[in-house]
Design a protein around this motif. Structure first.
Motif, PDB file in Angstrom:
ATOM      1  N   TYR A 122       1.155  -1.506   0.023  1.00 39.06           N
ATOM      2  CA  TYR A 122      -0.347  -0.039  -0.103  1.00 39.06           C
ATOM      3  C   TYR A 122       1.161   1.414   0.198  1.00 39.06           C
ATOM      4  CZ  TYR A 122      -4.151  -3.119   0.551  1.00 39.06           C
ATOM      5  OH  TYR A 122      -5.179  -3.924   0.218  1.00 39.06           O
ATOM      6  N   SER A 123       2.386   1.150   0.439  1.00 49.92           N
ATOM      7  CA  SER A 123       2.783   2.597   0.730  1.00 49.92           C
ATOM      8  C   SER A 123       3.360   2.867  -0.668  1.00 49.92           C
ATOM      9  CB  SER A 123       4.240   2.614   1.900  1.00 49.92           C
ATOM     10  OG  SER A 123       4.912   1.499   1.913  1.00 49.92           O
ATOM     11  N   GLY A 124       3.351   1.764  -1.376  1.00 60.79           N
ATOM     12  CA  GLY A 124       4.929   2.478  -3.079  1.00 60.79           C
ATOM     13  C   GLY A 124       3.601   2.865  -3.573  1.00 60.79           C
ATOM     14  N   LYS A 125       2.659   2.852  -3.606  1.00 59.38           N
ATOM     15  CA  LYS A 125       0.748   3.691  -4.796  1.00 59.38           C
ATOM     16  C   LYS A 125       1.593   4.995  -4.751  1.00 59.38           C
ATOM     17  CE  LYS A 125      -2.077   0.440  -3.124  1.00 59.38           C
ATOM     18  NZ  LYS A 125      -1.952  -0.856  -4.148  1.00 59.38           N
ATOM     19  N   GLU A 126       2.181   5.665  -3.831  1.00 52.74           N
ATOM     20  CA  GLU A 126       2.476   7.679  -4.159  1.00 52.74           C
ATOM     21  C   GLU A 126       3.437   7.453  -3.198  1.00 52.74           C
ATOM     22  OE1 GLU A 126      -1.748   9.209  -4.146  1.00 52.74           O
ATOM     23  OE2 GLU A 126      -0.912   9.929  -2.110  1.00 52.74           O
ATOM     24  N   GLY A 127       4.037   8.849  -4.033  1.00 53.38           N
ATOM     25  CA  GLY A 127       5.215   9.796  -2.644  1.00 53.38           C
ATOM     26  C   GLY A 127       5.493   9.222  -2.388  1.00 53.38           C
ATOM     27  N   ASP A 128       6.549   8.851  -1.514  1.00 54.88           N
ATOM     28  CA  ASP A 128       6.764   8.356  -0.297  1.00 54.88           C
ATOM     29  C   ASP A 128       6.858   6.582  -0.425  1.00 54.88           C
ATOM     30  OD1 ASP A 128       8.754   7.219   2.093  1.00 54.88           O
ATOM     31  OD2 ASP A 128       9.540   9.332   2.723  1.00 54.88           O
ATOM     32  N   LYS A 129       7.876   5.648  -0.616  1.00 51.30           N
ATOM     33  CA  LYS A 129       7.505   4.288  -1.308  1.00 51.30           C
ATOM     34  C   LYS A 129       7.484   3.350   0.071  1.00 51.30           C
ATOM     35  CE  LYS A 129      10.992   2.996  -3.579  1.00 51.30           C
ATOM     36  NZ  LYS A 129      11.892   1.904  -3.666  1.00 51.30           N
ATOM     37  N   TYR A 130       7.349   4.653   1.425  1.00 52.65           N
ATOM     38  CA  TYR A 130       8.107   3.729   2.738  1.00 52.65           C
ATOM     39  C   TYR A 130       6.559   4.517   4.097  1.00 52.65           C
ATOM     40  CZ  TYR A 130      12.286   2.154   0.266  1.00 52.65           C
ATOM     41  OH  TYR A 130      12.666   0.944  -0.562  1.00 52.65           O
ATOM     42  N   LYS A 131       6.240   5.279   3.633  1.00 46.00           N
ATOM     43  CA  LYS A 131       5.177   6.130   4.077  1.00 46.00           C
ATOM     44  C   LYS A 131       3.742   5.663   3.712  1.00 46.00           C
ATOM     45  CE  LYS A 131       8.357   9.269   6.378  1.00 46.00           C
ATOM     46  NZ  LYS A 131       7.937  10.912   5.938  1.00 46.00           N
ATOM     47  N   LEU A 132       2.652   5.939   4.120  1.00 45.30           N
ATOM     48  CA  LEU A 132       1.239   5.814   3.652  1.00 45.30           C
ATOM     49  C   LEU A 132       0.957   7.285   3.704  1.00 45.30           C
ATOM     50  CD1 LEU A 132       0.127   2.580   6.300  1.00 45.30           C
ATOM     51  CD2 LEU A 132       0.197   2.591   3.840  1.00 45.30           C
ATOM     52  N   SER A 133       0.738   7.503   2.917  1.00 43.14           N
ATOM     53  CA  SER A 133      -0.635   9.050   2.859  1.00 43.14           C
ATOM     54  C   SER A 133      -1.652   8.657   2.863  1.00 43.14           C
ATOM     55  CB  SER A 133      -0.200   9.717   1.459  1.00 43.14           C
ATOM     56  OG  SER A 133      -1.484   8.713   0.757  1.00 43.14           O
ATOM     57  N   ASN A 134      -2.470   9.827   3.365  1.00 43.55           N
ATOM     58  CA  ASN A 134      -3.763   9.467   3.296  1.00 43.55           C
ATOM     59  C   ASN A 134      -5.246   8.834   2.686  1.00 43.55           C
ATOM     60  OD1 ASN A 134      -6.221  10.579   5.020  1.00 43.55           O
ATOM     61  ND2 ASN A 134      -6.552  12.568   4.300  1.00 43.55           N
ATOM     62  N   ALA A 135      -4.219   9.007   1.265  1.00 44.60           N
ATOM     63  CA  ALA A 135      -5.722   8.197   0.577  1.00 44.60           C
ATOM     64  C   ALA A 135      -4.645   6.276   1.048  1.00 44.60           C
ATOM     65  CB  ALA A 135      -4.816   8.454  -1.020  1.00 44.60           C
ATOM     66  N   GLU A 136      -3.065   6.782   0.559  1.00 45.38           N
ATOM     67  CA  GLU A 136      -2.975   4.974   1.286  1.00 45.38           C
ATOM     68  C   GLU A 136      -3.434   4.191   2.260  1.00 45.38           C
ATOM     69  OE1 GLU A 136       1.049   5.200  -0.998  1.00 45.38           O
ATOM     70  OE2 GLU A 136       1.508   5.713   0.675  1.00 45.38           O
ATOM     71  N   MET A 137      -3.307   5.163   3.675  1.00 44.21           N
ATOM     72  CA  MET A 137      -3.987   4.630   4.350  1.00 44.21           C
ATOM     73  C   MET A 137      -5.278   4.303   4.566  1.00 44.21           C
ATOM     74  SD  MET A 137      -2.963   4.400   7.329  1.00 44.21           S
ATOM     75  CE  MET A 137      -4.103   2.870   9.206  1.00 44.21           C
ATOM     76  N   GLY A 191       2.520  14.174   8.254  1.00 45.19           N
ATOM     77  CA  GLY A 191       1.304  14.011   7.555  1.00 45.19           C
ATOM     78  C   GLY A 191       1.110  12.535   7.187  1.00 45.19           C
ATOM     79  N   GLU A 192       1.963  11.622   7.232  1.00 40.50           N
ATOM     80  CA  GLU A 192       1.721  10.435   6.821  1.00 40.50           C
ATOM     81  C   GLU A 192       2.066   9.382   7.691  1.00 40.50           C
ATOM     82  OE1 GLU A 192       2.869   9.985   2.572  1.00 40.50           O
ATOM     83  OE2 GLU A 192       4.609  10.757   2.973  1.00 40.50           O
ATOM     84  N   VAL A 193       2.195   7.843   7.494  1.00 45.09           N
ATOM     85  CA  VAL A 193       2.088   7.051   8.461  1.00 45.09           C
ATOM     86  C   VAL A 193       3.234   5.500   7.787  1.00 45.09           C
ATOM     87  CG1 VAL A 193       1.041   4.965  10.294  1.00 45.09           C
ATOM     88  CG2 VAL A 193       0.041   7.237   9.662  1.00 45.09           C
TER      89      VAL A 193
HETATM   90 CA   LIG Z   1       3.684   6.746   0.074  1.00 47.75          CA
END
Ligand SMILES: [Ca+2]
Ligand SMILES: [Ca+2]
Length: 96
Positions: free
Chosen positions: A19-34, A68-70
């Protein structure tokens, strides 16, 4: 020897990264990824995963370093909390 716990740990990492690799930082969950992770993996545990406000609240609670990310560490706090809640549920339910 089966090593279930070891497999579980690997599974946590695999699921997080899928899930974390879908957008932005590969190692963090954005709001959408979360949101995708919650609805995809935990909708039985967290009833209001479809409510954007509830997801935002979960994000805010988990985001202890407030970037702002998890990240994985913050994600594991959620898993630990859910696991403890489940375990209490089973104990109270009289699982033998
Ligand atoms: Ca991400
Ligand atoms: Ca964070």
């Amino acid at each position: 020897m089966p090593r279930k716990l070891q497999d579980c740990i690997q599974e946590f990492i695999t699921v997080f990264h899928s899930y974390s690799g879908k957008e932005g930082d590969k190692y963090k969950l954005s709001n959408a990824e979360m949101k995708k992770l919650l609805t995809g993996e935990l909708s039985d545990f967290i009833a209001d995963t479809k409510d954007p406000k509830a997801v935002k609240e979960i994000m805010t609670n988990l985001d202890t370093n407030q970037d702002g990310e998890v990240d994985f560490e913050e994600f594991m706090a959620l898993i630990a909390a859910l696991t403890i809640i489940c375990s209490e549920f089973f104990v109270e339910g009289g699982l033998k």
